[in-house]
Design a protein around this motif. Structure first.
Motif, PDB file in Angstrom:
ATOM      1  N   MET A 101       0.821  -1.215   0.000  1.00  0.00           N
ATOM      2  CA  MET A 101       0.000   0.000   0.000  1.00  0.00           C
ATOM      3  C   MET A 101       0.856   1.266   0.000  1.00  0.00           C
ATOM      4  O   MET A 101       0.501   2.256  -0.644  1.00  0.00           O
ATOM      5  CB  MET A 101      -0.973  -0.038   1.173  1.00  0.00           C
ATOM      6  N   MET A 102       1.996   1.231   0.689  1.00  0.00           N
ATOM      7  CA  MET A 102       2.894   2.389   0.667  1.00  0.00           C
ATOM      8  C   MET A 102       3.418   2.626  -0.752  1.00  0.00           C
ATOM      9  O   MET A 102       3.592   3.762  -1.172  1.00  0.00           O
ATOM     10  CB  MET A 102       4.048   2.172   1.651  1.00  0.00           C
ATOM     11  N   ARG A 107      -3.891   0.207 -13.550  1.00  0.00           N
ATOM     12  CA  ARG A 107      -3.378   1.194 -12.598  1.00  0.00           C
ATOM     13  C   ARG A 107      -3.946   0.867 -11.220  1.00  0.00           C
ATOM     14  O   ARG A 107      -5.047   0.330 -11.102  1.00  0.00           O
ATOM     15  CB  ARG A 107      -3.788   2.604 -13.001  1.00  0.00           C
ATOM     16  N   LEU A 108      -3.188   1.212 -10.199  1.00  0.00           N
ATOM     17  CA  LEU A 108      -3.561   0.882  -8.824  1.00  0.00           C
ATOM     18  C   LEU A 108      -3.624   2.150  -7.989  1.00  0.00           C
ATOM     19  O   LEU A 108      -2.759   3.020  -8.113  1.00  0.00           O
ATOM     20  CB  LEU A 108      -2.520  -0.061  -8.220  1.00  0.00           C
ATOM     21  N   SER A 109      -4.627   2.231  -7.129  1.00  0.00           N
ATOM     22  CA  SER A 109      -4.699   3.379  -6.226  1.00  0.00           C
ATOM     23  C   SER A 109      -5.304   2.961  -4.898  1.00  0.00           C
ATOM     24  O   SER A 109      -6.060   1.990  -4.812  1.00  0.00           O
ATOM     25  CB  SER A 109      -5.516   4.512  -6.849  1.00  0.00           C
ATOM     26  N   LEU A 110      -4.942   3.719  -3.886  1.00  0.00           N
ATOM     27  CA  LEU A 110      -5.523   3.505  -2.568  1.00  0.00           C
ATOM     28  C   LEU A 110      -6.920   4.100  -2.533  1.00  0.00           C
ATOM     29  O   LEU A 110      -7.167   5.157  -3.109  1.00  0.00           O
ATOM     30  CB  LEU A 110      -4.671   4.188  -1.492  1.00  0.00           C
ATOM     31  N   THR A 111      -7.824   3.429  -1.854  1.00  0.00           N
ATOM     32  CA  THR A 111      -9.143   3.997  -1.599  1.00  0.00           C
ATOM     33  C   THR A 111      -9.028   4.894  -0.367  1.00  0.00           C
ATOM     34  O   THR A 111      -7.996   4.905   0.316  1.00  0.00           O
ATOM     35  CB  THR A 111     -10.173   2.890  -1.319  1.00  0.00           C
ATOM     36  N   ALA A 112     -10.091   5.618  -0.054  1.00  0.00           N
ATOM     37  CA  ALA A 112     -10.094   6.446   1.162  1.00  0.00           C
ATOM     38  C   ALA A 112      -9.882   5.563   2.391  1.00  0.00           C
ATOM     39  O   ALA A 112      -9.129   5.922   3.310  1.00  0.00           O
ATOM     40  CB  ALA A 112     -11.397   7.226   1.264  1.00  0.00           C
ATOM     41  N   GLU A 113     -10.490   4.389   2.405  1.00  0.00           N
ATOM     42  CA  GLU A 113     -10.312   3.468   3.519  1.00  0.00           C
ATOM     43  C   GLU A 113      -8.865   2.965   3.587  1.00  0.00           C
ATOM     44  O   GLU A 113      -8.281   2.840   4.665  1.00  0.00           O
ATOM     45  CB  GLU A 113     -11.280   2.295   3.417  1.00  0.00           C
ATOM     46  N   TRP A 149      -9.260  -1.597   0.359  1.00  0.00           N
ATOM     47  CA  TRP A 149      -8.175  -0.646   0.556  1.00  0.00           C
ATOM     48  C   TRP A 149      -7.527  -0.189  -0.744  1.00  0.00           C
ATOM     49  O   TRP A 149      -6.849   0.838  -0.768  1.00  0.00           O
ATOM     50  CB  TRP A 149      -7.090  -1.259   1.441  1.00  0.00           C
ATOM     51  N   VAL A 150      -7.720  -0.950  -1.811  1.00  0.00           N
ATOM     52  CA  VAL A 150      -7.065  -0.660  -3.088  1.00  0.00           C
ATOM     53  C   VAL A 150      -8.082  -0.804  -4.215  1.00  0.00           C
ATOM     54  O   VAL A 150      -8.940  -1.685  -4.176  1.00  0.00           O
ATOM     55  CB  VAL A 150      -5.871  -1.622  -3.321  1.00  0.00           C
ATOM     56  N   LYS A 151      -7.951   0.053  -5.197  1.00  0.00           N
ATOM     57  CA  LYS A 151      -8.789  -0.006  -6.391  1.00  0.00           C
ATOM     58  C   LYS A 151      -7.889  -0.321  -7.584  1.00  0.00           C
ATOM     59  O   LYS A 151      -6.823   0.281  -7.747  1.00  0.00           O
ATOM     60  CB  LYS A 151      -9.499   1.335  -6.590  1.00  0.00           C
ATOM     61  N   ILE A 152      -8.316  -1.279  -8.400  1.00  0.00           N
ATOM     62  CA  ILE A 152      -7.594  -1.644  -9.617  1.00  0.00           C
ATOM     63  C   ILE A 152      -8.429  -1.196 -10.801  1.00  0.00           C
ATOM     64  O   ILE A 152      -9.610  -1.536 -10.889  1.00  0.00           O
ATOM     65  CB  ILE A 152      -7.349  -3.172  -9.678  1.00  0.00           C
ATOM     66  N   MET A 153      -7.834  -0.416 -11.683  1.00  0.00           N
ATOM     67  CA  MET A 153      -8.590   0.119 -12.821  1.00  0.00           C
ATOM     68  C   MET A 153      -7.761   0.033 -14.097  1.00  0.00           C
ATOM     69  O   MET A 153      -6.533  -0.015 -14.040  1.00  0.00           O
ATOM     70  CB  MET A 153      -9.003   1.555 -12.532  1.00  0.00           C
ATOM     71  N   PRO A 154      -8.433  -0.002 -15.239  1.00  0.00           N
ATOM     72  CA  PRO A 154      -7.693  -0.047 -16.509  1.00  0.00           C
ATOM     73  C   PRO A 154      -6.915   1.254 -16.720  1.00  0.00           C
ATOM     74  O   PRO A 154      -7.340   2.321 -16.291  1.00  0.00           O
ATOM     75  CB  PRO A 154      -8.778  -0.197 -17.576  1.00  0.00           C
TER      76      PRO A 154
END
Length: 147
Positions: free
Chosen positions: A52-53, A103-109, A89-94
């Motif tokens: 996550m970091m 692409r990967l990003s952290l969610t607010a949670e 905790w993580v969102k995976i998107m095209p």
């Protein structure tokens, strides 16, 4: 006359005492256990913390970028991502520019979990650094040279 073993016990002792790979593996397991225990109150493992970091960036990184940073193959990264994605905790998107890439990003949670974990990581890391000669600088430099 009986034949000796193909690899003498003395070789085993030599490997035990000198093998960098063995010593790094043992140290990595020991550190992971220590951080896992410390991070447990935040609800995160040391591996999840590192993953996550690695996503905590101004722009969402690609899976390839994260795999390279963590020195993981994509299959191992995909397995690790399933857990943090399932936790929300993580969102995976095209990737908009390359549909084959993600692409990967952290969610607010995920950001909140990471924020709870960082002070624990800092305190644990400070304890470890204090126990190492020169605060661990030579060890860090040596490990980075190997990567």
């Amino acid at each position: 006359m009986a034949k000796g073993k193909p690899v003498p016990f003395e070789t085993t002792l030599h490997v035990r005492d000198t093998c960098l790979c063995l010593h790094v593996q043992r140290a990595a397991r020991s550190l992971a256990r220590r951080f896992d225990e410390a991070l447990r109150p935040a609800g995160i493992t040391s591996g999840q913390f590192s993953l996550m970091m690695s996503l905590n960036r101004p722009a969402p990184p690609t899976m390839k970028d994260v795999a390279e940073l963590l020195a993981m193959d994509r299959t191992t990264l995909t397995a690790a991502l399933k857990v943090v994605e399932r936790n929300g905790w993580v969102k995976i998107m095209p990737d908009r520019s390359d549909k084959r890439s993600k692409r990967l990003s952290l969610t607010a949670e995920g950001e909140a979990v990471l924020a709870r974990a960082v002070p624990i990581w800092k305190a644990t890391h400070a304890e470890i650094d204090a126990a190492l000669p020169d605060g661990g600088e030579a060890l860090r430099a040596g490990l980075m040279a190997l990567v």
